[in-house]
Design a protein around this motif. Structure first.
Motif, PDB file in Angstrom:
ATOM      1  N   VAL A  43      10.823  22.068  28.136  1.00  0.00           N
ATOM      2  CA  VAL A  43      10.376  22.493  26.561  1.00  0.00           C
ATOM      3  C   VAL A  43       9.950  23.977  26.700  1.00  0.00           C
ATOM      4  CG1 VAL A  43       9.917  20.021  26.092  1.00  0.00           C
ATOM      5  CG2 VAL A  43       8.120  21.535  26.852  1.00  0.00           C
ATOM      6  N   GLY A  44      10.052  24.557  27.907  1.00  0.00           N
ATOM      7  CA  GLY A  44       9.974  26.186  27.733  1.00  0.00           C
ATOM      8  C   GLY A  44       8.358  26.344  27.986  1.00  0.00           C
ATOM      9  N   GLY A  45       7.724  25.363  28.463  1.00  0.00           N
ATOM     10  CA  GLY A  45       6.266  25.787  28.614  1.00  0.00           C
ATOM     11  C   GLY A  45       5.973  26.407  29.946  1.00  0.00           C
ATOM     12  N   VAL A  46       4.518  26.834  29.997  1.00  0.00           N
ATOM     13  CA  VAL A  46       4.465  27.718  31.582  1.00  0.00           C
ATOM     14  C   VAL A  46       3.166  27.250  31.974  1.00  0.00           C
ATOM     15  CG1 VAL A  46       3.371  29.896  32.245  1.00  0.00           C
ATOM     16  CG2 VAL A  46       5.220  29.949  30.320  1.00  0.00           C
ATOM     17  N   ILE A  47       3.381  26.513  33.289  1.00  0.00           N
ATOM     18  CA  ILE A  47       2.286  26.031  33.923  1.00  0.00           C
ATOM     19  C   ILE A  47       1.271  26.942  34.213  1.00  0.00           C
ATOM     20  CG2 ILE A  47       1.880  24.901  36.325  1.00  0.00           C
ATOM     21  CD1 ILE A  47       4.472  23.431  36.032  1.00  0.00           C
ATOM     22  N   ALA A  48       0.001  26.938  34.023  1.00  0.00           N
ATOM     23  CA  ALA A  48      -1.022  28.030  34.365  1.00  0.00           C
ATOM     24  C   ALA A  48      -2.169  27.606  35.238  1.00  0.00           C
ATOM     25  CB  ALA A  48      -1.439  28.122  33.013  1.00  0.00           C
ATOM     26  N   GLY A  49      -1.775  26.700  36.399  1.00  0.00           N
ATOM     27  CA  GLY A  49      -2.641  26.684  37.348  1.00  0.00           C
ATOM     28  C   GLY A  49      -2.269  25.413  38.272  1.00  0.00           C
ATOM     29  N   PRO A  50      -3.106  24.924  39.117  1.00  0.00           N
ATOM     30  CA  PRO A  50      -3.047  23.851  39.954  1.00  0.00           C
ATOM     31  C   PRO A  50      -2.702  22.549  39.417  1.00  0.00           C
ATOM     32  CG  PRO A  50      -5.004  24.447  40.271  1.00  0.00           C
ATOM     33  CD  PRO A  50      -4.531  25.643  39.424  1.00  0.00           C
ATOM     34  N   PRO A  51      -2.020  21.382  39.635  1.00  0.00           N
ATOM     35  CA  PRO A  51      -2.090  20.161  39.137  1.00  0.00           C
ATOM     36  C   PRO A  51      -3.588  19.513  39.226  1.00  0.00           C
ATOM     37  CG  PRO A  51      -1.054  20.124  41.410  1.00  0.00           C
ATOM     38  CD  PRO A  51      -1.283  21.649  41.162  1.00  0.00           C
ATOM     39  N   TYR A  52      -3.718  18.613  38.371  1.00  0.00           N
ATOM     40  CA  TYR A  52      -4.974  17.760  38.391  1.00  0.00           C
ATOM     41  C   TYR A  52      -5.038  16.012  38.285  1.00  0.00           C
ATOM     42  CZ  TYR A  52      -4.654  17.064  33.381  1.00  0.00           C
ATOM     43  OH  TYR A  52      -4.334  16.712  32.135  1.00  0.00           O
ATOM     44  N   SER A  53      -5.837  15.504  38.586  1.00  0.00           N
ATOM     45  CA  SER A  53      -5.937  14.183  38.278  1.00  0.00           C
ATOM     46  C   SER A  53      -7.083  14.174  37.573  1.00  0.00           C
ATOM     47  CB  SER A  53      -6.077  13.397  39.440  1.00  0.00           C
ATOM     48  OG  SER A  53      -4.842  13.211  40.182  1.00  0.00           O
ATOM     49  N   ARG A  54      -7.291  13.415  36.287  1.00  0.00           N
ATOM     50  CA  ARG A  54      -8.514  13.032  35.564  1.00  0.00           C
ATOM     51  C   ARG A  54      -8.797  11.559  35.535  1.00  0.00           C
ATOM     52  NH1 ARG A  54     -10.406  14.645  29.556  1.00  0.00           N
ATOM     53  NH2 ARG A  54     -12.498  14.454  29.768  1.00  0.00           N
ATOM     54  N   TYR A  55      -9.997  11.206  35.845  1.00  0.00           N
ATOM     55  CA  TYR A  55     -10.315   9.703  35.789  1.00  0.00           C
ATOM     56  C   TYR A  55     -10.942   9.328  34.604  1.00  0.00           C
ATOM     57  CZ  TYR A  55      -8.489  10.638  40.511  1.00  0.00           C
ATOM     58  OH  TYR A  55      -7.804  10.917  41.528  1.00  0.00           O
ATOM     59  N   TYR A  56     -10.659   8.381  34.091  1.00  0.00           N
ATOM     60  CA  TYR A  56     -11.478   7.873  32.990  1.00  0.00           C
ATOM     61  C   TYR A  56     -12.215   6.400  33.061  1.00  0.00           C
ATOM     62  CZ  TYR A  56      -8.721  11.071  30.170  1.00  0.00           C
ATOM     63  OH  TYR A  56      -8.128  12.113  29.700  1.00  0.00           O
ATOM     64  N   ALA A  57     -11.639   5.969  34.128  1.00  0.00           N
ATOM     65  CA  ALA A  57     -12.403   4.617  34.849  1.00  0.00           C
ATOM     66  C   ALA A  57     -11.776   4.516  36.215  1.00  0.00           C
ATOM     67  CB  ALA A  57     -12.026   3.532  33.965  1.00  0.00           C
ATOM     68  N   TYR A  58     -12.574   4.159  37.087  1.00  0.00           N
ATOM     69  CA  TYR A  58     -12.416   4.010  38.382  1.00  0.00           C
ATOM     70  C   TYR A  58     -13.137   2.748  39.067  1.00  0.00           C
ATOM     71  CZ  TYR A  58     -10.788   5.929  43.111  1.00  0.00           C
ATOM     72  OH  TYR A  58     -10.425   5.940  44.499  1.00  0.00           O
ATOM     73  N   GLY A  59     -12.601   1.691  39.374  1.00  0.00           N
ATOM     74  CA  GLY A  59     -12.968   0.622  39.947  1.00  0.00           C
ATOM     75  C   GLY A  59     -12.077   0.087  40.968  1.00  0.00           C
ATOM     76  N   PRO A  60     -12.709  -0.813  41.667  1.00  0.00           N
ATOM     77  CA  PRO A  60     -11.985  -1.598  42.978  1.00  0.00           C
ATOM     78  C   PRO A  60     -10.495  -2.346  42.381  1.00  0.00           C
ATOM     79  CG  PRO A  60     -13.923  -2.537  42.705  1.00  0.00           C
ATOM     80  CD  PRO A  60     -13.888  -1.430  41.809  1.00  0.00           C
ATOM     81  N   ASP A  61     -10.566  -2.703  40.980  1.00  0.00           N
ATOM     82  CA  ASP A  61      -9.674  -3.497  40.796  1.00  0.00           C
ATOM     83  C   ASP A  61      -8.572  -2.880  39.529  1.00  0.00           C
ATOM     84  OD1 ASP A  61     -10.222  -5.800  42.049  1.00  0.00           O
ATOM     85  OD2 ASP A  61     -11.673  -6.269  40.204  1.00  0.00           O
ATOM     86  N   GLY A  62      -8.930  -1.492  39.436  1.00  0.00           N
ATOM     87  CA  GLY A  62      -8.138  -0.675  38.456  1.00  0.00           C
ATOM     88  C   GLY A  62      -8.758   0.832  38.193  1.00  0.00           C
ATOM     89  N   ILE A  63      -7.609   1.633  38.166  1.00  0.00           N
ATOM     90  CA  ILE A  63      -8.012   3.152  37.906  1.00  0.00           C
ATOM     91  C   ILE A  63      -7.182   3.282  36.643  1.00  0.00           C
ATOM     92  CG2 ILE A  63      -7.782   5.415  38.508  1.00  0.00           C
ATOM     93  CD1 ILE A  63      -7.937   4.160  41.518  1.00  0.00           C
TER      94      ILE A  63
END
Length: 152
Positions: A43-63
């Protein structure tokens, strides 16, 4: 390890939201990131930094997480890859050095630092992968920035 409070501006991103389990995070991340990068380029976007992961919920049974890249300006996307934003926050920020296998210990240290300094963390923390493992395959050289938003 140094932890500092930083005021971070909002950052537009492109991402894929994922529901997975702790033992499948790497596989899910590695499947999602190329799709995000390809769609941004398409779509012609420009990546402006390193990749990331964002966590909304993190538990042993699901993320509940998103995998994405910061972009130079908001872009219009539809389908699996969505526009998003890393929010403007006051956050505890630290650099984890080494393998991703030991990120949990760094999170524990950051969490303890937050409490010891009279703050309270919120959900939605994220990691910026400052080192590309393809370019530097030795895990001892990897650097990951942990961003843990604080309550006001």
């Amino acid at each position: 390890m140094d932890v500092a409070i930083r005021s971070l501006p909002a950052q537009p991103t492109a991402c894929i939201r994922i529901h997975t389990t702790p033992d499948h995070i790497a596989k899910a991340f590695n499947a999602a990131l190329p799709k995000v990068a390809a769609r941004v380029a398409q779509v012609g976007g420009v990546i402006a930094g390193p990749p990331y992961s964002r966590y909304y919920a993190y538990g042993p049974d699901g993320i509940d997480m998103e995998v994405g890249v910061p972009v130079a300006a908001p872009i219009s996307l539809d389908g699996e890859v969505e526009p998003a934003e890393l929010p403007a926050v006051e956050a505890a920020v630290a650099i984890h050095e080494g393998s991703y296998d030991h990120l949990g210990a760094t999170y524990d240290l950051v969490e303890r630092w937050i409490a010891d300094h009279g703050h309270e963390g919120t959900e939605g923390m994220w990691e910026l992968y400052l080192t590309d493992p393809r370019a530097q395959p030795d895990p001892s050289t990897w650097r990951t920035q942990i961003v843990w938003p604080l309550k006001h």
